[in-house]
Design a protein around this motif. Structure first.
Motif, PDB file in Angstrom:
ATOM      1  N   ALA A  52      54.288  47.286  41.241  1.00 24.96           N
ATOM      2  CA  ALA A  52      54.075  48.029  42.653  1.00 24.96           C
ATOM      3  C   ALA A  52      55.148  47.100  43.206  1.00 24.96           C
ATOM      4  CB  ALA A  52      53.225  47.145  43.416  1.00 24.96           C
ATOM      5  N   THR A  53      55.655  48.435  43.852  1.00 30.67           N
ATOM      6  CA  THR A  53      56.683  48.582  44.835  1.00 30.67           C
ATOM      7  C   THR A  53      56.316  48.572  46.505  1.00 30.67           C
ATOM      8  OG1 THR A  53      58.705  49.858  43.686  1.00 30.67           O
ATOM      9  CG2 THR A  53      58.959  49.304  45.562  1.00 30.67           C
ATOM     10  N   ILE A  54      56.618  48.257  47.656  1.00 28.26           N
ATOM     11  CA  ILE A  54      55.883  48.212  49.034  1.00 28.26           C
ATOM     12  C   ILE A  54      57.623  48.733  48.821  1.00 28.26           C
ATOM     13  CG2 ILE A  54      55.571  46.528  50.257  1.00 28.26           C
ATOM     14  CD1 ILE A  54      54.322  44.764  48.632  1.00 28.26           C
ATOM     15  N   SER A  55      57.633  49.287  50.538  1.00 25.29           N
ATOM     16  CA  SER A  55      58.047  50.233  51.674  1.00 25.29           C
ATOM     17  C   SER A  55      57.624  50.067  52.519  1.00 25.29           C
ATOM     18  CB  SER A  55      58.374  51.772  50.738  1.00 25.29           C
ATOM     19  OG  SER A  55      59.518  51.184  49.572  1.00 25.29           O
ATOM     20  N   CYS A  56      58.380  49.293  54.181  1.00 30.74           N
ATOM     21  CA  CYS A  56      57.333  48.979  55.063  1.00 30.74           C
ATOM     22  C   CYS A  56      58.793  50.033  55.559  1.00 30.74           C
ATOM     23  CB  CYS A  56      57.095  47.343  55.427  1.00 30.74           C
ATOM     24  SG  CYS A  56      55.827  47.654  54.195  1.00 30.74           S
ATOM     25  N   SER A  57      58.327  50.186  57.030  1.00 31.96           N
ATOM     26  CA  SER A  57      58.922  51.198  57.940  1.00 31.96           C
ATOM     27  C   SER A  57      58.924  50.895  59.570  1.00 31.96           C
ATOM     28  CB  SER A  57      59.962  51.703  57.566  1.00 31.96           C
ATOM     29  OG  SER A  57      58.807  53.100  57.650  1.00 31.96           O
ATOM     30  N   GLY A  58      59.417  50.867  60.359  1.00 34.77           N
ATOM     31  CA  GLY A  58      59.176  50.724  61.773  1.00 34.77           C
ATOM     32  C   GLY A  58      60.420  50.558  62.535  1.00 34.77           C
ATOM     33  N   PRO A  59      59.181  50.228  63.893  1.00 40.95           N
ATOM     34  CA  PRO A  59      60.794  50.023  64.656  1.00 40.95           C
ATOM     35  C   PRO A  59      60.927  48.771  64.483  1.00 40.95           C
ATOM     36  CG  PRO A  59      58.669  49.955  65.488  1.00 40.95           C
ATOM     37  CD  PRO A  59      58.021  50.655  64.756  1.00 40.95           C
ATOM     38  N   TRP A  60      62.293  48.575  64.623  1.00 41.42           N
ATOM     39  CA  TRP A  60      62.336  47.071  64.519  1.00 41.42           C
ATOM     40  C   TRP A  60      62.664  46.060  65.938  1.00 41.42           C
ATOM     41  CZ3 TRP A  60      68.184  45.585  63.789  1.00 41.42           C
ATOM     42  CH2 TRP A  60      68.584  43.620  63.402  1.00 41.42           C
ATOM     43  N   ASN A  61      61.509  45.243  65.757  1.00 46.58           N
ATOM     44  CA  ASN A  61      60.860  44.373  67.189  1.00 46.58           C
ATOM     45  C   ASN A  61      61.919  42.807  66.619  1.00 46.58           C
ATOM     46  OD1 ASN A  61      59.861  42.787  69.057  1.00 46.58           O
ATOM     47  ND2 ASN A  61      57.961  42.686  68.495  1.00 46.58           N
ATOM     48  N   PHE A  62      63.109  43.294  67.015  1.00 46.57           N
ATOM     49  CA  PHE A  62      64.158  41.971  67.487  1.00 46.57           C
ATOM     50  C   PHE A  62      64.086  41.111  67.924  1.00 46.57           C
ATOM     51  CE2 PHE A  62      68.100  39.565  68.303  1.00 46.57           C
ATOM     52  CZ  PHE A  62      68.523  40.078  67.398  1.00 46.57           C
ATOM     53  N   GLY A  63      64.201  39.768  66.584  1.00 52.79           N
ATOM     54  CA  GLY A  63      63.625  38.347  67.189  1.00 52.79           C
ATOM     55  C   GLY A  63      62.209  38.170  66.749  1.00 52.79           C
ATOM     56  N   ARG A  64      60.969  39.171  65.908  1.00 52.16           N
ATOM     57  CA  ARG A  64      60.146  38.802  65.811  1.00 52.16           C
ATOM     58  C   ARG A  64      59.919  39.802  64.056  1.00 52.16           C
ATOM     59  NH1 ARG A  64      58.625  39.811  71.999  1.00 52.16           N
ATOM     60  NH2 ARG A  64      58.408  37.282  72.421  1.00 52.16           N
ATOM     61  N   THR A  65      60.865  39.946  63.650  1.00 46.72           N
ATOM     62  CA  THR A  65      61.020  40.714  62.418  1.00 46.72           C
ATOM     63  C   THR A  65      61.349  39.408  61.017  1.00 46.72           C
ATOM     64  OG1 THR A  65      60.372  42.229  64.091  1.00 46.72           O
ATOM     65  CG2 THR A  65      60.592  42.568  61.122  1.00 46.72           C
ATOM     66  N   PRO A  66      60.752  38.490  61.568  1.00 45.94           N
ATOM     67  CA  PRO A  66      61.654  37.263  60.235  1.00 45.94           C
ATOM     68  C   PRO A  66      61.620  37.972  58.688  1.00 45.94           C
ATOM     69  CG  PRO A  66      59.600  36.219  60.877  1.00 45.94           C
ATOM     70  CD  PRO A  66      59.539  37.559  61.856  1.00 45.94           C
ATOM     71  N   VAL A  67      62.453  37.743  58.316  1.00 42.45           N
ATOM     72  CA  VAL A  67      62.468  38.619  56.967  1.00 42.45           C
ATOM     73  C   VAL A  67      63.592  38.275  55.975  1.00 42.45           C
ATOM     74  CG1 VAL A  67      61.996  40.839  54.718  1.00 42.45           C
ATOM     75  CG2 VAL A  67      60.844  40.718  57.135  1.00 42.45           C
ATOM     76  N   THR A  68      63.541  37.794  55.201  1.00 44.19           N
ATOM     77  CA  THR A  68      64.699  37.468  54.129  1.00 44.19           C
ATOM     78  C   THR A  68      64.526  37.855  52.829  1.00 44.19           C
ATOM     79  OG1 THR A  68      64.310  35.283  55.237  1.00 44.19           O
ATOM     80  CG2 THR A  68      65.687  35.201  53.400  1.00 44.19           C
ATOM     81  N   LEU A  69      65.466  38.470  52.380  1.00 44.70           N
ATOM     82  CA  LEU A  69      65.982  38.918  50.578  1.00 44.70           C
ATOM     83  C   LEU A  69      65.661  37.436  50.122  1.00 44.70           C
ATOM     84  CD1 LEU A  69      69.379  40.739  51.451  1.00 44.70           C
ATOM     85  CD2 LEU A  69      66.997  41.420  50.541  1.00 44.70           C
ATOM     86  N   ASN A  70      64.890  37.778  48.704  1.00 46.46           N
ATOM     87  CA  ASN A  70      64.497  37.193  47.140  1.00 46.46           C
ATOM     88  C   ASN A  70      63.047  36.240  48.096  1.00 46.46           C
ATOM     89  OD1 ASN A  70      66.110  37.831  45.313  1.00 46.46           O
ATOM     90  ND2 ASN A  70      67.609  36.417  46.077  1.00 46.46           N
ATOM     91  N   SER A  71      62.753  36.532  49.256  1.00 47.29           N
ATOM     92  CA  SER A  71      61.625  35.740  50.002  1.00 47.29           C
ATOM     93  C   SER A  71      60.519  36.183  49.230  1.00 47.29           C
ATOM     94  CB  SER A  71      61.363  35.784  50.885  1.00 47.29           C
ATOM     95  OG  SER A  71      62.879  34.276  51.686  1.00 47.29           O
ATOM     96  N   VAL A  72      59.693  35.587  49.012  1.00 48.02           N
ATOM     97  CA  VAL A  72      57.882  36.228  47.757  1.00 48.02           C
ATOM     98  C   VAL A  72      57.008  35.906  49.143  1.00 48.02           C
ATOM     99  CG1 VAL A  72      55.870  36.031  46.677  1.00 48.02           C
ATOM    100  CG2 VAL A  72      58.464  35.962  46.265  1.00 48.02           C
ATOM    101  N   TYR A  73      56.594  36.837  49.807  1.00 51.35           N
ATOM    102  CA  TYR A  73      55.641  37.034  51.209  1.00 51.35           C
ATOM    103  C   TYR A  73      53.988  37.801  49.832  1.00 51.35           C
ATOM    104  CZ  TYR A  73      59.579  36.810  53.991  1.00 51.35           C
ATOM    105  OH  TYR A  73      60.596  35.937  54.024  1.00 51.35           O
ATOM    106  N   ALA A  74      53.113  37.072  50.592  1.00 57.39           N
ATOM    107  CA  ALA A  74      51.388  38.005  50.777  1.00 57.39           C
ATOM    108  C   ALA A  74      51.606  39.041  51.803  1.00 57.39           C
ATOM    109  CB  ALA A  74      50.617  36.954  50.812  1.00 57.39           C
ATOM    110  N   PHE A  75      51.619  40.418  51.388  1.00 58.60           N
ATOM    111  CA  PHE A  75      52.027  41.446  51.865  1.00 58.60           C
ATOM    112  C   PHE A  75      50.812  42.008  51.962  1.00 58.60           C
ATOM    113  CE2 PHE A  75      56.029  41.693  50.528  1.00 58.60           C
ATOM    114  CZ  PHE A  75      56.811  41.879  51.552  1.00 58.60           C
ATOM    115  N   HIS A  76      50.480  42.202  53.177  1.00 62.97           N
ATOM    116  CA  HIS A  76      48.649  42.381  53.907  1.00 62.97           C
ATOM    117  C   HIS A  76      48.715  44.034  53.812  1.00 62.97           C
ATOM    118  CE1 HIS A  76      46.026  38.826  53.035  1.00 62.97           C
ATOM    119  NE2 HIS A  76      47.851  38.265  53.338  1.00 62.97           N
ATOM    120  N   LEU A  77      48.265  45.197  53.095  1.00 60.60           N
ATOM    121  CA  LEU A  77      48.760  46.104  53.173  1.00 60.60           C
ATOM    122  C   LEU A  77      47.555  47.167  53.991  1.00 60.60           C
ATOM    123  CD1 LEU A  77      51.216  46.943  50.684  1.00 60.60           C
ATOM    124  CD2 LEU A  77      52.111  46.526  52.812  1.00 60.60           C
ATOM    125  N   GLY A  78      47.529  47.366  55.423  1.00 63.33           N
ATOM    126  CA  GLY A  78      46.264  47.637  55.796  1.00 63.33           C
ATOM    127  C   GLY A  78      45.666  48.914  56.326  1.00 63.33           C
TER     128      GLY A  78
END
Length: 121
Positions: A52-78
């Motif tokens: 699966a490939t996940i794509s997420c986009s939207g406004p950049w809530n600067f300082g509250r969007t901590p995401v790091t390349l190569n990190s694994v997360y449990a994505f809950h897509l509601g």
């Protein structure tokens, strides 16, 4: 439950809710060909790797969007409270952008790793 409104959707990485406005989950299954002389001129395939490939986009809530390349997360897509797809995925791309007539935005892409429910109801 029936039809839902997109306004009740959400994206969580782990238990943290992110300010994305759009998500997409592209599930696919490989279909290795096993066509041979006994398949009478017709293609034959077997079940292959599920991904699966996940794509997420939207406004950049600067300082509250901590995401790091190569990190694994449990994505809950509601879709709504308690109606979600959950996929463990490794972040493969982060694309921040800015528009003089709009607001800063960010897009992220992640690739599944491990098992997940590869179906919808």
């Amino acid at each position: 439950m029936g039809y839902l409104s997109g306004k009740t959707g959400y994206v969580q990485l782990g238990s943290t809710t992110y300010s994305f406005g759009k998500w997409k989950l592209s599930m696919k299954a490989g279909t290795p060909k096993i066509t041979n002389w006994t398949t009478n001129g017709f293609q034959a395939v077997v079940p292959g790797v599920v991904a699966a490939t996940i794509s997420c986009s939207g406004p950049w809530n600067f300082g509250r969007t901590p995401v790091t390349l190569n990190s694994v997360y449990a994505f809950h897509l509601g879709l709504d409270t308690g109606v979600e797809l959950v996929v463990n995925a490794q972040v493969s791309a982060i694309e921040p952008e800015n528009d003089v007539e709009g607001t800063p935005a960010v897009s992220i892409t992640a690739e599944s790793t491990g098992t997940f429910t590869a179906s919808i109801s």
